[in-house]
Design a protein around this motif. Structure first.
Motif, PDB file in Angstrom:
ATOM      1  N   THR A 329       0.852  -1.192   0.000  1.00 54.70           N
ATOM      2  CA  THR A 329       0.000   0.000   0.000  1.00 54.70           C
ATOM      3  C   THR A 329       0.887   1.241   0.000  1.00 54.70           C
ATOM      4  N   PRO A 330       0.331   2.392  -0.341  1.00 46.40           N
ATOM      5  CA  PRO A 330       1.098   3.633  -0.228  1.00 46.40           C
ATOM      6  C   PRO A 330       1.405   3.956   1.235  1.00 46.40           C
ATOM      7  N   VAL A 331       2.360   4.851   1.449  1.00 42.03           N
ATOM      8  CA  VAL A 331       2.676   5.305   2.797  1.00 42.03           C
ATOM      9  C   VAL A 331       1.420   5.906   3.426  1.00 42.03           C
ATOM     10  N   GLY A 332       1.136   5.520   4.647  1.00 36.52           N
ATOM     11  CA  GLY A 332      -0.039   6.058   5.331  1.00 36.52           C
ATOM     12  C   GLY A 332      -1.239   5.144   5.325  1.00 36.52           C
ATOM     13  N   VAL A 333      -1.156   4.030   4.591  1.00 32.25           N
ATOM     14  CA  VAL A 333      -2.274   3.091   4.509  1.00 32.25           C
ATOM     15  C   VAL A 333      -1.805   1.715   4.975  1.00 32.25           C
ATOM     16  N   LEU A 334      -2.614   1.074   5.792  1.00 29.08           N
ATOM     17  CA  LEU A 334      -2.366  -0.302   6.210  1.00 29.08           C
ATOM     18  C   LEU A 334      -3.433  -1.198   5.589  1.00 29.08           C
ATOM     19  N   ALA A 335      -3.012  -2.330   5.053  1.00 27.61           N
ATOM     20  CA  ALA A 335      -3.962  -3.296   4.504  1.00 27.61           C
ATOM     21  C   ALA A 335      -3.394  -4.694   4.694  1.00 27.61           C
ATOM     22  N   PHE A 336      -4.248  -5.617   5.099  1.00 28.72           N
ATOM     23  CA  PHE A 336      -3.803  -7.006   5.244  1.00 28.72           C
ATOM     24  C   PHE A 336      -4.930  -7.947   4.858  1.00 28.72           C
ATOM     25  N   ARG A 337      -4.501  -9.131   4.429  1.00 31.55           N
ATOM     26  CA  ARG A 337      -5.437 -10.167   4.005  1.00 31.55           C
ATOM     27  C   ARG A 337      -5.480 -11.268   5.054  1.00 31.55           C
TER      28      ARG A 337
END
Length: 383
Positions: A329-337
């Motif tokens: 993800t871009p800096v500043g965004v958290l994403a996980f599966r």
């Protein structure tokens, strides 16, 4: 020598064998009667340096490393684990799932993990997560370190955002700058309060926490979005910290104000309106908008967000125990599966973020329009 606790809270001498024997008999008494387990208050504070030395000078907080263990004469000493290994043996004598939950403040994930090693306590509050700032790098580091340390010893992860000893996270997040703090030091909020901002972030933080592997603890009032009461008059303060600090530290009463249940005026259903005495701490008049009654059935409310999230968490096989995989993800965004087919995205940046490909939005902390996640917002996706 000043006491660590109030006079009503005896600090026992755990070097004496009779204390060990008495406590083990108390545990058996209640386990015999079918209790499921115990929460251990100040679990890091039973063992003391036998020499009872004076405390060292307070650390220079400007240069102190937040995740650095500091040897202390009465907090988180190695000897405390002998006590809990003995308690675990008592619990294991009984059929069924009996559990100990530790309220243990520790300097590092390694020190916290020591409480839940095989043969020790079952689980412990993860205050590293609570103490993290509203920053993607800080949060990811805490999550990674916690999962790595606990999985290495076969213990479940736990997550918590607030408790009865700290400023409520709705108000911590209500500052433009959310400071990180270290154990055994009082949190000092920085800047003006923006409760709209704090509530947005608290909603997003709830979805982040409830999507992580392991267990989650919800402090009463979190599910209502109750903020810290920061303007309690000095005349009502009950916390011993207020007196002990020479009236320089208001203490923890701001997070202990009774939660609102119903009605338009205090005591908001916490006690009968004709009760002999009012609640021990006054509730703000504006809490009439935060009662359980007012929020029930309002799909935009904090309460219904928690209810929906907990229902999905219970029903979705991807949530609860298991593993997670971070997404790019871009800096500043958290994403996980999390498998099968679940993704959590949290936008901690100042810019809108287009959601990754998904089949549906299971739940979001705020409106999602045209597949875009606005700042300080989180979403659960089916993929």
């Amino acid at each position: 020598m000043s006491p660590l606790y109030a006079p009503e809270q005896p600090d026992l001498n755990w070097q004496h064998p009779d204390v060990h024997a008495e406590f083990e008999s108390i545990l058996r008494f209640w386990f015999d009667r079918g209790v499921d387990g115990f929460r251990i208050d100040v679990a890091h504070g039973l063992a003391k340096d036998p020499e009872l030395p004076d405390l060292p000078p307070p650390p220079d907080t400007a240069h102190r490393q937040p995740l650095h263990h500091v040897q202390h004469p009465h907090w988180d000493r190695d000897e405390v684990h002998d006590i809990y290994r003995a308690w675990r043996k008592v619990a294991d004598e009984f059929d069924g799932d009996r559990a100990f939950v530790a309220e243990a403040w520790a300097d590092t994930p390694e020190r916290l993990a020591a409480y839940v090693r095989p043969g020790g306590l079952h689980t412990a509050f993860n205050f590293d997560f609570l103490m993290a700032s509203w920053d993607p790098k800080d949060l990811r580091t805490v999550i990674d370190d916690s999962l790595a340390m606990l999985s290495g010893i076969g213990a479940p992860a736990t997550w918590v955002l607030s408790n009865h000893d700290v400023m409520r996270h709705t108000s911590r997040y209500a500052r433009k700058t959310v400071a990180r703090w270290v154990p055994n030091e009082r949190y000092q909020p920085q800047g003006a309060v923006d409760l709209d901002l704090g509530t947005r972030r608290a909603r997003a933080a709830a979805l982040l926490m409830l999507a992580l592997p392991g267990g989650a603890y919800i402090y009463q009032g979190d599910e209502l979005g109750v903020p810290e009461v920061e303007d309690l008059p000095e005349s009502v303060l009950e916390d011993p910290i207020w007196e002990r600090s020479g009236h320089t530290d208001k203490g923890r009463d701001g997070c202990r104000v009774p939660i609102p249940w119903s009605g338009q005026a205090t005591p908001f259903g916490f006690s009968p309106e004709d009760a002999y005495a009012a609640p021990w701490l006054p509730q703000p008049a504006t809490w009439n908008q935060l009662t359980v009654e007012a929020q029930t059935g309002d799909n935009t409310s904090m309460l219904e967000l928690y209810r929906t999230a907990l229902h999905l968490r219970r029903e979705n096989p991807a949530l609860g125990d298991g593993t997670m995989t971070w997404l790019d993800t871009p800096v500043g965004v958290l994403a996980f599966r999390r498998d099968p087919g679940f993704v959590c995205v949290v936008n901690l940046s100042g810019e809108a973020y287009p959601l990754p490909d998904h089949s549906s939005v299971l739940l979001a902390s705020g409106p999602v329009e045209d597949g875009v996640l606005t700042p300080d917002q989180a979403a659960w996706l089916a993929v």
